[in-house]
Design a protein around this motif. Structure first.
Motif, PDB file in Angstrom:
ATOM      1  N   GLY A  85       0.794  -1.211   0.000  1.00 58.73           N
ATOM      2  CA  GLY A  85       0.000   0.000   0.000  1.00 58.73           C
ATOM      3  C   GLY A  85       0.829   1.266   0.000  1.00 58.73           C
ATOM      4  N   ILE A  86       2.054   1.181   0.521  1.00 54.46           N
ATOM      5  CA  ILE A  86       2.940   2.342   0.590  1.00 54.46           C
ATOM      6  C   ILE A  86       3.854   2.386  -0.638  1.00 54.46           C
ATOM      7  N   ALA A  87       4.479   1.263  -0.947  1.00 51.92           N
ATOM      8  CA  ALA A  87       5.384   1.211  -2.105  1.00 51.92           C
ATOM      9  C   ALA A  87       4.631   1.537  -3.394  1.00 51.92           C
ATOM     10  N   GLU A  88       3.410   1.012  -3.521  1.00 61.33           N
ATOM     11  CA  GLU A  88       2.631   1.267  -4.723  1.00 61.33           C
ATOM     12  C   GLU A  88       2.324   2.756  -4.874  1.00 61.33           C
ATOM     13  N   ALA A  89       2.034   3.409  -3.746  1.00 58.14           N
ATOM     14  CA  ALA A  89       1.757   4.848  -3.784  1.00 58.14           C
ATOM     15  C   ALA A  89       2.999   5.628  -4.207  1.00 58.14           C
ATOM     16  N   GLY A  90       4.159   5.214  -3.701  1.00 60.34           N
ATOM     17  CA  GLY A  90       5.401   5.864  -4.107  1.00 60.34           C
ATOM     18  C   GLY A  90       5.647   5.726  -5.593  1.00 60.34           C
ATOM     19  N   GLN A  91       5.287   4.580  -6.152  1.00 61.77           N
ATOM     20  CA  GLN A  91       5.451   4.355  -7.585  1.00 61.77           C
ATOM     21  C   GLN A  91       4.503   5.234  -8.401  1.00 61.77           C
ATOM     22  N   VAL A  92       3.326   5.509  -7.858  1.00 64.49           N
ATOM     23  CA  VAL A  92       2.391   6.408  -8.533  1.00 64.49           C
ATOM     24  C   VAL A  92       2.973   7.816  -8.619  1.00 64.49           C
ATOM     25  N   ILE A  93       3.548   8.279  -7.498  1.00 65.37           N
ATOM     26  CA  ILE A  93       4.168   9.609  -7.482  1.00 65.37           C
ATOM     27  C   ILE A  93       5.248   9.696  -8.551  1.00 65.37           C
ATOM     28  N   ALA A  94       6.092   8.671  -8.617  1.00 67.67           N
ATOM     29  CA  ALA A  94       7.163   8.656  -9.614  1.00 67.67           C
ATOM     30  C   ALA A  94       6.595   8.655 -11.025  1.00 67.67           C
ATOM     31  N   ALA A  95       5.523   7.904 -11.239  1.00 71.93           N
ATOM     32  CA  ALA A  95       4.900   7.852 -12.568  1.00 71.93           C
ATOM     33  C   ALA A  95       4.369   9.218 -12.981  1.00 71.93           C
ATOM     34  N   GLY A  96       3.748   9.934 -12.033  1.00 68.52           N
ATOM     35  CA  GLY A  96       3.230  11.260 -12.340  1.00 68.52           C
ATOM     36  C   GLY A  96       4.331  12.240 -12.685  1.00 68.52           C
ATOM     37  N   LEU A  97       5.455  12.128 -11.989  1.00 66.99           N
ATOM     38  CA  LEU A  97       6.597  13.003 -12.256  1.00 66.99           C
ATOM     39  C   LEU A  97       7.196  12.715 -13.632  1.00 66.99           C
ATOM     40  N   LYS A  98       7.324  11.447 -13.942  1.00 69.12           N
ATOM     41  CA  LYS A  98       7.870  11.073 -15.252  1.00 69.12           C
ATOM     42  C   LYS A  98       6.943  11.523 -16.375  1.00 69.12           C
ATOM     43  N   ALA A  99       5.629  11.390 -16.148  1.00 71.95           N
ATOM     44  CA  ALA A  99       4.668  11.805 -17.159  1.00 71.95           C
ATOM     45  C   ALA A  99       4.738  13.304 -17.422  1.00 71.95           C
ATOM     46  N   ALA A 100       5.182  14.053 -16.408  1.00 75.34           N
ATOM     47  CA  ALA A 100       5.330  15.504 -16.562  1.00 75.34           C
ATOM     48  C   ALA A 100       6.642  15.877 -17.243  1.00 75.34           C
ATOM     49  N   GLY A 101       7.417  14.887 -17.630  1.00 75.28           N
ATOM     50  CA  GLY A 101       8.673  15.143 -18.316  1.00 75.28           C
ATOM     51  C   GLY A 101       9.833  15.436 -17.391  1.00 75.28           C
ATOM     52  N   ILE A 102       9.704  15.062 -16.125  1.00 72.84           N
ATOM     53  CA  ILE A 102      10.746  15.321 -15.145  1.00 72.84           C
ATOM     54  C   ILE A 102      11.642  14.088 -15.012  1.00 72.84           C
ATOM     55  N   ASP A 103      12.947  14.282 -15.045  1.00 75.07           N
ATOM     56  CA  ASP A 103      13.909  13.197 -14.896  1.00 75.07           C
ATOM     57  C   ASP A 103      13.823  12.689 -13.451  1.00 75.07           C
ATOM     58  N   THR A 104      13.272  11.496 -13.276  1.00 75.69           N
ATOM     59  CA  THR A 104      12.923  11.001 -11.946  1.00 75.69           C
ATOM     60  C   THR A 104      13.627   9.695 -11.603  1.00 75.69           C
ATOM     61  N   LYS A 105      14.201   9.656 -10.390  1.00 76.30           N
ATOM     62  CA  LYS A 105      14.761   8.425  -9.845  1.00 76.30           C
ATOM     63  C   LYS A 105      13.913   8.022  -8.641  1.00 76.30           C
ATOM     64  N   GLN A 106      13.788   6.723  -8.420  1.00 75.43           N
ATOM     65  CA  GLN A 106      12.989   6.238  -7.302  1.00 75.43           C
ATOM     66  C   GLN A 106      13.668   5.051  -6.656  1.00 75.43           C
ATOM     67  N   VAL A 107      13.425   4.865  -5.360  1.00 76.82           N
ATOM     68  CA  VAL A 107      14.001   3.735  -4.649  1.00 76.82           C
ATOM     69  C   VAL A 107      13.091   3.331  -3.503  1.00 76.82           C
ATOM     70  N   GLY A 108      12.941   2.018  -3.351  1.00 78.15           N
ATOM     71  CA  GLY A 108      12.233   1.475  -2.203  1.00 78.15           C
ATOM     72  C   GLY A 108      13.249   0.853  -1.260  1.00 78.15           C
TER      73      GLY A 108
END
Length: 428
Positions: free
Chosen positions: A209-232
């Protein structure tokens, strides 16, 4: 089993596909223009909001029952104060708003502690109780799929904020404040159009429930054209300087730490150790606005918070005085700021509204079908929530009614500065 597979929380390819589908619509969209720092329409009168009549419910009349399910009592609790918020709303409805057409309202409670099977138990209990025409839920991750599979649409389910995609996928439910795959995507809109960020770092624990939400945030940032790194990282890990460094937090234009209250405290300590303190570029969700964080740090972190509900104490929110009046009446100041308390309080008021509408001529006419029809037709404004709702906007998530949040920067000592108005996903 439903179309999301066996788990109540999306994982693996199924989750990635869902997020990608939602985010894809944002990649070529025009910038959202709702980022100006102003509040939207607000509910200021709870009597008219619930279509009630000022005064006490008549204790001699038969009760109107609402089923209530929350995940609490176990090791993982996402919104423990949701139940307290729901109980406060029911008490206020009976004391001041005339109940439902003069009939007292009562909650039939069922709690899920730690097992998926407990969702089945709660579903059976509430479906088989013929007195209940509607079920409301708090923060339910474990057991959500079993609950919905057991209810099988026989009674509508009203949710405040959905923790898993199961709620949103139901045709016989409404999710008033939205869910992670929809209300977290606007992080990208905020980072791009408010901060003009080029790079971003997202960090979260690998917890259901937490990791999936973090992945959504990263997806939204990438969709906005922002160079995004993520880590769990491993759930419970306290020193997070290594994963923060690995994700590029020390140089990123925008940082999104996400987690439970305990995670928030650890994230804040590690960010401070790395000298990352710019409150405008660190954004998280209101899970961090919890007394656990204050106990650990002495105050909430001076970050920016994306909030799909009202913010306690926000002087620019014309709907806040009504909530504060209830809080003062019942001396509930300790719980008042908690986002799950706010959401559940609104959720129960709104459910009572649906019941009043369904039983406008006689409470005997209240049926699950009539309650669902009123819920689906509700356009807002939502008490302590978004100025407008659009239930059914997303075909793959017909129960989702909101995909917007408003941003606030915390200044310390319970002082806030509005960072944006209500903002939705790019192109939303």
């Amino acid at each position: 089993m439903n179309r999301f597979g066996r788990s109540a929380v999306l994982t693996g390819a199924a989750f990635v596909a869902l997020v990608a589908a939602i985010a894809a619509s944002a990649t070529t969209a025009k910038p959202d223009r709702s980022t100006a720092p102003t509040a939207g329409a607000a509910v200021t009168n709870y009597v008219s909001y619930v279509h009630g009549k000022r005064g006490k419910a008549d204790p001699k009349k038969s009760k109107v029952y609402i089923g209530w399910v929350n995940q609490q009592g176990g090791q993982v609790v996402i919104g423990g104060l949701a139940t307290v918020g729901a109980q406060l709303a029911v008490r206020y409805v009976n004391d001041v708003l005339g109940g439902v057409r003069g009939h007292p309202v009562a909650l039939v409670q069922c709690f899920i502690k730690s097992n998926e099977e407990e969702g089945t138990t709660c579903g059976q209990k509430l479906v088989n109780d013929k007195r209940i025409s509607v079920i409301a839920t708090g923060a339910v991750a474990t057991g959500a799929q079993s609950l919905f599979a057991t209810v099988r649409g026989r009674k509508p389910i009203v949710t405040g904020v959905a923790v898993t995609p199961v709620d949103g996928a139901s045709k016989n439910a409404v999710v008033l404040f939205g869910d992670g795959p929809h209300i977290l995507l606007p992080f990208g809109n905020y980072a791009k159009n408010v901060l003009h960020a080029k790079t971003a770092a997202v960090i979260y624990p690998n917890a259901p429930g937490i990791a999936e939400a973090g992945q959504v945030i990263a997806a939204g940032l990438k969709a906005a054209g922002i160079d995004t790194k993520q880590v769990g990282y491993t759930q419970g890990q306290s020193d997070l300087t290594a994963p923060l460094t690995a994700v590029g937090a020390t140089t990123a234009d925008f940082i999104a730490p996400y987690g439970s209250a305990a995670d928030c405290a650890n994230q804040a300590k590690s960010l401070q150790q790395l000298g990352i303190t710019d409150s405008r570029k660190i954004m998280t969700a209101p899970l961090c606005l919890n007394s656990t964080v204050i106990d650990a740090l002495g105050d909430w972190s001076k970050w920016t918070y994306a909030i799909a509900s009202s913010l306690y104490g926000d002087k620019s929110d014309k709907g806040m005085p009504a909530y504060e009046a209830v809080i003062n009446r019942y001396k509930a100041q300790k719980n008042a700021p908690d986002p799950w308390h706010i959401v559940a309080f609104s959720e129960l008021l709104t459910t009572v509204r649906f019941l009043n509408e369904a039983g406008a001529k006689n409470v005997a006419r209240i049926t699950p079908a009539r309650v669902l029809a009123r819920a689906k037709a509700f356009k807002g404004p939502l008490a302590l929530g978004a100025p407008k709702l659009q239930c059914g906007k997303y075909k793959d998530a017909p129960a989702i009614c909101n995909d917007m949040f408003q941003a606030f920067t915390y200044l310390g000592k319970f002082q806030w500065k509005r960072a944006s108005g209500w903002i939705g996903p790019l192109g939303g």
